[in-house]
Design an enzyme around this catalytic site. Sequence first.
Site, PDB file in Angstrom:
ATOM      1  N   GLN A 180       0.816  -1.210   0.000  1.00 39.74           N
ATOM      2  CA  GLN A 180       0.000   0.000   0.000  1.00 39.74           C
ATOM      3  C   GLN A 180       0.853   1.265   0.000  1.00 39.74           C
ATOM      4  O   GLN A 180       0.535   2.246  -0.669  1.00 39.74           O
ATOM      5  CB  GLN A 180      -0.933   0.012   1.216  1.00 39.74           C
ATOM      6  CG  GLN A 180      -2.139  -0.893   1.100  1.00 39.74           C
ATOM      7  CD  GLN A 180      -3.054  -0.767   2.303  1.00 39.74           C
ATOM      8  OE1 GLN A 180      -3.025   0.217   3.031  1.00 39.74           O
ATOM      9  NE2 GLN A 180      -3.868  -1.783   2.530  1.00 39.74           N
ATOM     10  N   PRO A 207      -5.284  -6.453   5.007  1.00 37.79           N
ATOM     11  CA  PRO A 207      -5.905  -7.224   3.918  1.00 37.79           C
ATOM     12  C   PRO A 207      -5.157  -8.540   3.693  1.00 37.79           C
ATOM     13  O   PRO A 207      -3.933  -8.587   3.783  1.00 37.79           O
ATOM     14  CB  PRO A 207      -5.750  -6.301   2.703  1.00 37.79           C
ATOM     15  CG  PRO A 207      -5.453  -4.945   3.257  1.00 37.79           C
ATOM     16  CD  PRO A 207      -4.734  -5.171   4.538  1.00 37.79           C
ATOM     17  N   TYR A 370     -13.420  -2.499   3.020  1.00 38.49           N
ATOM     18  CA  TYR A 370     -11.970  -2.626   3.084  1.00 38.49           C
ATOM     19  C   TYR A 370     -11.264  -2.072   1.857  1.00 38.49           C
ATOM     20  O   TYR A 370     -10.055  -1.859   1.876  1.00 38.49           O
ATOM     21  CB  TYR A 370     -11.584  -4.098   3.303  1.00 38.49           C
ATOM     22  CG  TYR A 370     -12.076  -4.606   4.630  1.00 38.49           C
ATOM     23  CD1 TYR A 370     -11.517  -4.148   5.816  1.00 38.49           C
ATOM     24  CD2 TYR A 370     -13.139  -5.508   4.707  1.00 38.49           C
ATOM     25  CE1 TYR A 370     -11.984  -4.587   7.047  1.00 38.49           C
ATOM     26  CE2 TYR A 370     -13.615  -5.954   5.929  1.00 38.49           C
ATOM     27  CZ  TYR A 370     -13.034  -5.484   7.103  1.00 38.49           C
ATOM     28  OH  TYR A 370     -13.500  -5.904   8.312  1.00 38.49           O
ATOM     29  N   ASP A 373     -10.819   2.715   1.771  1.00 31.95           N
ATOM     30  CA  ASP A 373      -9.666   3.487   2.262  1.00 31.95           C
ATOM     31  C   ASP A 373      -8.431   3.287   1.393  1.00 31.95           C
ATOM     32  O   ASP A 373      -7.588   4.184   1.275  1.00 31.95           O
ATOM     33  CB  ASP A 373      -9.350   3.128   3.713  1.00 31.95           C
ATOM     34  CG  ASP A 373      -8.778   1.732   3.864  1.00 31.95           C
ATOM     35  OD1 ASP A 373      -9.538   0.759   3.658  1.00 31.95           O
ATOM     36  OD2 ASP A 373      -7.573   1.605   4.163  1.00 31.95           O
ATOM     37  N   GLN A 374      -8.318   2.110   0.743  1.00 25.84           N
ATOM     38  CA  GLN A 374      -7.146   1.843  -0.093  1.00 25.84           C
ATOM     39  C   GLN A 374      -7.166   2.654  -1.391  1.00 25.84           C
ATOM     40  O   GLN A 374      -6.117   2.848  -2.010  1.00 25.84           O
ATOM     41  CB  GLN A 374      -7.068   0.355  -0.412  1.00 25.84           C
ATOM     42  CG  GLN A 374      -6.868  -0.534   0.810  1.00 25.84           C
ATOM     43  CD  GLN A 374      -6.699  -1.992   0.432  1.00 25.84           C
ATOM     44  OE1 GLN A 374      -5.768  -2.362  -0.295  1.00 25.84           O
ATOM     45  NE2 GLN A 374      -7.612  -2.838   0.905  1.00 25.84           N
ATOM     46  N   HIS A 396     -10.733   4.270   9.020  1.00 27.30           N
ATOM     47  CA  HIS A 396      -9.534   4.199   8.176  1.00 27.30           C
ATOM     48  C   HIS A 396      -9.669   5.128   6.973  1.00 27.30           C
ATOM     49  O   HIS A 396      -8.721   5.818   6.593  1.00 27.30           O
ATOM     50  CB  HIS A 396      -9.307   2.757   7.694  1.00 27.30           C
ATOM     51  CG  HIS A 396      -8.432   1.952   8.583  1.00 27.30           C
ATOM     52  ND1 HIS A 396      -8.870   1.451   9.778  1.00 27.30           N
ATOM     53  CD2 HIS A 396      -7.133   1.566   8.463  1.00 27.30           C
ATOM     54  CE1 HIS A 396      -7.884   0.777  10.357  1.00 27.30           C
ATOM     55  NE2 HIS A 396      -6.815   0.837   9.588  1.00 27.30           N
TER      56      HIS A 396
END
Length: 442
Positions: A180, A207, A370, A373-374, A396
Amino acid sequence: MCSAQIFNRHISYRAAGHLSGCHPISSGALDLLEFCRHLLFEHLATRVRIGCWAVGTRIPGSECQVGFRGIRFSGRPRFFRIPAGPRGLDQDQVSELRGGSQCILFPALGRRLRRCGPGPRALAMAGQPVEVDGGIMEGGGQILRVSTALSCLLGLPLRVQNIRAGRSTPGLRSVCLLMQVSMPCVLFAASPSELRLKGGTNAEMAPQIDYTVMVFKPIVEKFGFKLNCDIKIRGYYPKGGGEVIVQISPVKQLNPINLTDCGSVTKIYGRAFVAGVLPFKVAKEMAAAAVRCIRKEYRDLYVNIQPVQETKDQAFGNGSGIIIIAETSTGCLLAGSSLGKRGVNADKVGIEAAEMLLANLRHGGAVDEYLQDQLIIFMALANGVSRIKTGPVTLHTQTAIHFAEQLAKAKFTVKKSENEDDASKDTYIIECQGIGMTNPNL
């Protein structure tokens, strides 16, 4: 221990151990700052090897200030040892480096250091550093990952205080978390990059590598780049030991994305796995329990969850888990996952993953909790307006937005979905006017 090497822009990061000939230095979150700074370091002679500079300590409440000017190395290997504190190196050699309670050590090729101009891609350390409080909001590694990547890309001096103050254990042990922070950096490098990442591939509070490959990868590629992720071996908590090779080619700019139409579910599939001494029946029980749970809401849809026994050459250590993915008519991918734990029934692990997936589908979002935020840092860097539709905005995600706005000056808005179909759902639209980051190398 942690180390980084660059051989003609071949980049390797290790979460444990150290490279031959490199002095072992402190592990943990602060090492990651220097790893990222090396990714875009401009002034490299042929076949230069640089050890990761470790600055400060890795416990919550620690503080560091790091930076350097362009340096060119030549000659034979040599170690330089600099005492910690404000003294740093002589200005004729390199800009000041300041550490905490430890020493800063790094190997350089050469009997002496020669000053080079900073150049357009070198990291200038002029002016006061940006102050970042690592203990606010989610108080974990998300703050460090986003702020470090943006500091690297934008050439911002950065001081991070209270690193991971909201977490009980230090360090960034997951391969997926390392990916990330490094991906945004290498996307704006001068040439293709290969990252060899070692550590846990399936760990709590991060993750799973299956999620990264099966969900994150195809969605993030919509920004206009290709990502190759080769899982050499899986590694499970607490030993880690996994290895993943990531190959990425640079881009001139990132395209904006629009993920607001969730469509209807067309496929549900996944894998339930066991490794090491755990029996295969555990994988079958997780898969069966998940299928039963999903069919309560999707009776007419075939659910294909494959149980898998990973061999010794595929995985290091003992571990189990499950990931379930729903694919929609508009190409959206949403998932639920869970890892096995000592004393927890296999059925419960499978049901937990299934219920997570179903909750994401009920919200009517185009991305799950999930993934949201990435995507924030890529939205912030893209050239144009990006929009994603999601369920409740996680802490997050709020944290990533806060630091993307603070450091990159991207503009985000988060509002309740106004679609009539979403009136009874907890669904939101996250919109971002990206800064249009341009790669000066292309």
